[in-house]
Design a protein around this motif. Structure first.
Motif, short mmCIF file in Angstrom:
data_model
loop_
_atom_site.label_atom_id
_atom_site.label_comp_id
_atom_site.label_asym_id
_atom_site.label_seq_id
_atom_site.Cartn_x
_atom_site.Cartn_y
_atom_site.Cartn_z
N ALA A 4 0.84 -1.21 0.00
CA ALA A 4 0.00 0.00 0.00
C ALA A 4 0.88 1.26 0.00
CB ALA A 4 -0.93 0.00 1.20
N LEU A 5 1.95 1.24 0.77
CA LEU A 5 2.86 2.40 0.79
C LEU A 5 3.44 2.63 -0.60
CD1 LEU A 5 4.86 1.90 4.13
CD2 LEU A 5 3.08 3.58 3.66
N GLU A 6 3.85 1.52 -1.25
CA GLU A 6 4.42 1.67 -2.60
C GLU A 6 3.39 2.23 -3.57
OE1 GLU A 6 6.95 -1.29 -4.21
OE2 GLU A 6 7.60 -1.99 -2.26
N CYS A 7 2.13 1.78 -3.40
CA CYS A 7 1.07 2.31 -4.27
C CYS A 7 0.85 3.80 -4.04
CB CYS A 7 -0.24 1.57 -4.03
SG CYS A 7 -0.26 -0.02 -4.80
N LEU A 8 1.18 4.28 -2.85
CA LEU A 8 1.06 5.71 -2.56
C LEU A 8 2.35 6.45 -2.93
CD1 LEU A 8 -0.63 5.49 0.96
CD2 LEU A 8 -1.75 6.03 -1.19
N SER A 9 3.25 5.74 -3.64
CA SER A 9 4.56 6.28 -4.04
C SER A 9 5.40 6.68 -2.84
CB SER A 9 4.40 7.48 -4.98
OG SER A 9 3.80 7.08 -6.17
N ILE A 10 5.25 5.92 -1.75
CA ILE A 10 6.08 6.17 -0.56
C ILE A 10 7.13 5.06 -0.49
CG2 ILE A 10 6.09 6.32 1.97
CD1 ILE A 10 3.14 7.22 1.76
N ASP A 11 8.39 5.47 -0.42
CA ASP A 11 9.47 4.49 -0.35
C ASP A 11 9.46 3.86 1.05
OD1 ASP A 11 11.77 3.05 -0.37
OD2 ASP A 11 13.13 4.75 -0.59
N PRO A 12 9.21 2.55 1.16
CA PRO A 12 9.15 1.92 2.49
C PRO A 12 10.47 2.04 3.27
CG PRO A 12 8.36 0.40 0.81
CD PRO A 12 8.92 1.58 0.09
N VAL A 13 11.58 2.10 2.53
CA VAL A 13 12.88 2.22 3.22
C VAL A 13 12.98 3.59 3.88
CG1 VAL A 13 15.38 2.30 2.89
CG2 VAL A 13 14.03 0.53 1.75
N SER A 14 12.58 4.62 3.15
CA SER A 14 12.63 5.97 3.73
C SER A 14 11.61 6.11 4.86
CB SER A 14 12.35 7.00 2.63
OG SER A 14 12.03 8.24 3.20
N PHE A 15 10.44 5.51 4.67
CA PHE A 15 9.34 5.69 5.63
C PHE A 15 9.52 4.85 6.89
CE2 PHE A 15 4.85 4.97 6.95
CZ PHE A 15 4.40 6.27 6.99
N LEU A 16 10.01 3.62 6.71
CA LEU A 16 10.07 2.69 7.85
C LEU A 16 11.49 2.44 8.38
CD1 LEU A 16 7.63 -0.01 6.42
CD2 LEU A 16 7.11 1.64 8.20
N VAL A 17 12.43 2.30 7.45
CA VAL A 17 13.78 1.86 7.86
C VAL A 17 14.64 3.05 8.33
CG1 VAL A 17 15.88 0.67 7.13
CG2 VAL A 17 13.65 -0.09 6.26
N MET A 18 14.66 4.11 7.55
CA MET A 18 15.56 5.22 7.85
C MET A 18 15.35 5.80 9.26
SD MET A 18 15.75 8.79 7.80
CE MET A 18 14.58 9.49 6.68
N ALA B 98 6.02 -1.71 -16.98
CA ALA B 98 7.26 -2.45 -16.70
C ALA B 98 8.51 -1.63 -17.03
CB ALA B 98 7.27 -3.76 -17.49
N SER B 99 8.42 -0.78 -18.04
CA SER B 99 9.63 -0.04 -18.42
C SER B 99 9.62 1.40 -17.90
CB SER B 99 9.80 -0.05 -19.95
OG SER B 99 8.65 0.50 -20.55
N ALA B 100 8.62 1.73 -17.08
CA ALA B 100 8.57 3.10 -16.55
C ALA B 100 9.68 3.32 -15.52
CB ALA B 100 7.21 3.35 -15.89
N ASP B 101 10.30 4.51 -15.54
CA ASP B 101 11.30 4.82 -14.50
C ASP B 101 10.57 5.23 -13.21
OD1 ASP B 101 10.29 7.29 -15.06
OD2 ASP B 101 12.14 8.14 -15.88
N ALA B 102 11.35 5.57 -12.19
CA ALA B 102 10.76 5.86 -10.87
C ALA B 102 9.71 6.97 -10.96
CB ALA B 102 11.85 6.23 -9.88
N GLU B 103 10.01 8.02 -11.71
CA GLU B 103 9.07 9.14 -11.83
C GLU B 103 7.82 8.73 -12.60
OE1 GLU B 103 7.18 12.34 -11.18
OE2 GLU B 103 9.08 11.96 -10.15
N GLY B 104 8.05 7.91 -13.65
CA GLY B 104 6.93 7.42 -14.44
C GLY B 104 6.00 6.54 -13.62
N LEU B 105 6.61 5.69 -12.80
CA LEU B 105 5.82 4.79 -11.94
C LEU B 105 5.04 5.60 -10.90
CD1 LEU B 105 5.41 1.77 -11.83
CD2 LEU B 105 7.25 1.61 -10.17
N ARG B 106 5.69 6.66 -10.38
CA ARG B 106 5.02 7.52 -9.41
C ARG B 106 3.79 8.16 -10.05
NH1 ARG B 106 9.39 10.73 -7.76
NH2 ARG B 106 10.19 8.88 -6.74
N GLU B 107 3.94 8.60 -11.29
CA GLU B 107 2.83 9.24 -12.01
C GLU B 107 1.70 8.23 -12.24
OE1 GLU B 107 2.64 12.41 -12.36
OE2 GLU B 107 0.66 12.14 -13.27
N ILE B 108 2.07 7.00 -12.60
CA ILE B 108 1.06 5.95 -12.82
C ILE B 108 0.30 5.71 -11.53
CG2 ILE B 108 0.78 3.45 -13.19
CD1 ILE B 108 3.10 3.72 -15.27
N ARG B 109 1.02 5.67 -10.41
CA ARG B 109 0.37 5.40 -9.13
C ARG B 109 -0.45 6.58 -8.62
NH1 ARG B 109 5.47 1.96 -6.67
NH2 ARG B 109 4.94 0.01 -7.72
#
Lengths: 270, 248
Positions: free
Chosen positions: A134-148, B66-77
């Motif tokens: 769910a965090l990844e779907c919200l574009s939240i990096d789990p490492v930054s959010f939980l680990v750091m 699958a080929s989206a970079d980090a920013e692209g994936l963020r935009e998709i999400r």
């Protein structure tokens, strides 16, 4: 023949898994460090929460264990020294042993059992209940959010707790020295300070013993937080998976603490 | 807006997706029915890049996931939000903080605007009075609503609902169905609803399809789907006619 092949296959699989986990742990540590400059301020609230969890909650246990470790050391070593007529030297030994070796190791063991296991369980539960996804779907990096935040908190709190444990250990040793060995407190304190001040090397204002202990504590804090968080992030398979993650975290922390602890001592005192 | 082209995915020996292909346009609500363990959630996870296909393509708004970079994936999400089966709220944050989380993480929105949008989102789902409670202290239905509020606050173009009524009583299930209907009523959003709740399927779906042997089959509007002669669909339909007497 079949069973030998199966045994080798199992061992190979276990070895591959261990290497895979070690690589994963190193990877998330590097990611956490890289996220630190950009995210530390943004996550200050989580870092403060973790400072409390990692520093204040385990403080009573560290204090009691530190106090009694000093008392046990004083009793065991003091009796032998008293037989040799050297009871007054007890504080020299207690100071060196506690600050250099026992304090950081003992604190890291307590933090592994109390804080590290909780980190693995908490993050592991999140992993098996799709909260990490769910965090990844919200574009939240789990490492930054939980680990750091956890890595930062344990790096700060482990040396502080270790220092508190060592000071209380010295006080415990002093109590035993006075009550069991008839060593005057003034002599005990004077010998303790002399032994620390007469270190062959000084690192700024810190004697070598204390500096080494602090370096060890910081490294131990990194190890406990990284290994525990990595085990939690790798958890899968429901409640059993969380239990396995906690066990993995605790066992690996203990092993790494003793091995890395030796190499730090070797680097400073060979 | 969302297109899967011949997607294959295996986990070890288990071949879960076997040439999954479908398209979804804005305004459509596609309900995917299927028995447990057939890979319905796996399909959804491919859309937001949580899983990568072994082969095939997943396209969202013209971008290959699958080929989206980090920013692209963020935009998709940002465009496609995912409502998890359990809600997947962060346990140590209050309901309000959970809903605010995706906006706070963007780091470019003033706190006043975040507060307004969070209140609006919670209010639309009748959750404002529970905003300061922790997820552990609210019911399963409220957790689902809070999670839906977190999804809506992002103002996505599409929403993926993963078993939205699982674990809820029939009354709360119908309430969640109504919420989905309301969310979709604007006709601007696309949605995929994965479920095995037949009542929900017919309540919210503009189209229904069966996830069967790694593919979507028998995709059709509800009134046509209902006439299907596919044996698995007939079995699902029987559970609707005689609730509680489904075949094992």
């Amino acid at each position: 023949m079949g069973s030998l092949t199966e045994t080798l296959e199992r061992q190979g699989h276990a070895l591959r898994e261990t290497i895979d986990h070690a690589g994963f742990a190193v990877g998330i540590f590097v990611r956490a460090v890289r996220r630190l400059p950009a995210d530390a301020f943004h996550r200050r609230r989580f870092i403060l929460d973790q400072l409390y969890v990692c520093g204040i909650s385990p403080l009573p246990v560290v204090a009691i264990v530190g106090l009694f470790t000093g008392m046990i050391l004083a009793l065991q070593v003091g009796i032998e020294l008293a037989d040799l007529g050297q009871a007054e030297s007890i504080s020299n030994m207690i100071g060196v042993i506690l600050f250099r070796e026992m304090g950081p190791f003992m604190t890291a063991m307590i933090l592994t059992a109390s804080v590290g296991s909780a980190m693995a369980a908490e993050i592991g539960t999140m992993a098996v209940s799709e909260e990490i996804d769910a965090l990844e779907c919200l574009s939240i990096d789990p490492v930054s959010f939980l680990v750091m935040p956890r890595v930062v908190a344990l790096c700060i709190m482990t040396p502080l707790l270790s220092f508190v444990g060592c000071v209380l250990g010295c006080i415990g040793g002093g109590i035993v020295a006075k009550t069991q060995l008839s060593v005057q407190p003034s002599i005990y304190v004077r010998n303790l300070l002399t032994s620390l001040e007469s270190s062959p090397q000084q690192f700024g204002p810190l004697p070598e013993e204390i500096f080494t202990g602090l370096v060890k504590s910081v490294v131990f804090g990194l190890l406990v937080s990284t290994i525990s968080c990595a085990a939690g992030l790798k958890a899968e398979g429901g409640a059993i998976g969380v239990g396995r993650a906690v066990r993995t975290a605790v066992v690996r922390c203990f092993l790494m603490l003793i091995i890395i602890g030796y190499y730090i001592s070797w680097a400073f005192f060979r | 807006m969302i297109e899967l082209i011949d997607v294959h995915k295996s986990f070890g020996e288990q071949h879960v997706l076997r040439g999954m292909s479908f398209t979804l346009e804005q305004g459509q609500t596609l309900v995917v029915l299927g028995r447990s363990g057939t890979g319905k959630s796996v399909t959804l996870k491919h859309v937001v890049g949580l899983l990568q296909p072994d082969s095939g393509q997943v396209i969202v708004n013209g971008v290959d996931v699958a080929s989206a970079d980090a920013e692209g994936l963020r935009e998709i999400r940002r465009q496609v939000a995912y409502l998890f089966q359990t809600g997947a709220l962060v346990n140590w944050l209050s309901v309000r903080d959970n809903v605010a989380l995706p906006l706070v993480e963007r780091r470019d929105m003033p706190s006043e605007e975040i507060r307004e949008r969070v209140d609006e989102s919670l209010g639309s789902l009748d959750m404002l009075q529970h905003a300061d409670k922790m997820p552990a202290n609210i019911s399963g239905g409220m957790r689902k609503r809070a999670a839906l509020a977190r999804v809506l606050v992002q103002e996505p173009d599409a929403i993926l609902y993963d078993e939205p009524t699982a674990g809820l009583d029939p009354i709360m299930g119908r309430t969640v169905g109504r919420l989905i209907q309301e969310v979709q009523s604007s006709g601007e959003r696309a949605a995929i609803v994965v479920t095995h709740d037949m009542d929900l399927a017919f309540q919210v779906g503009t189209e229904i399809a069966l996830h069967y042997e790694g593919q979507l089959v028998e995709r059709a509007p509800p009134e046509v789907f209902e006439q299907s002669s596919h044996p698995v669909i007939r079995e699902f339909l029987r559970t609707r006619e005689r609730p509680g007497k489904a075949s094992p």
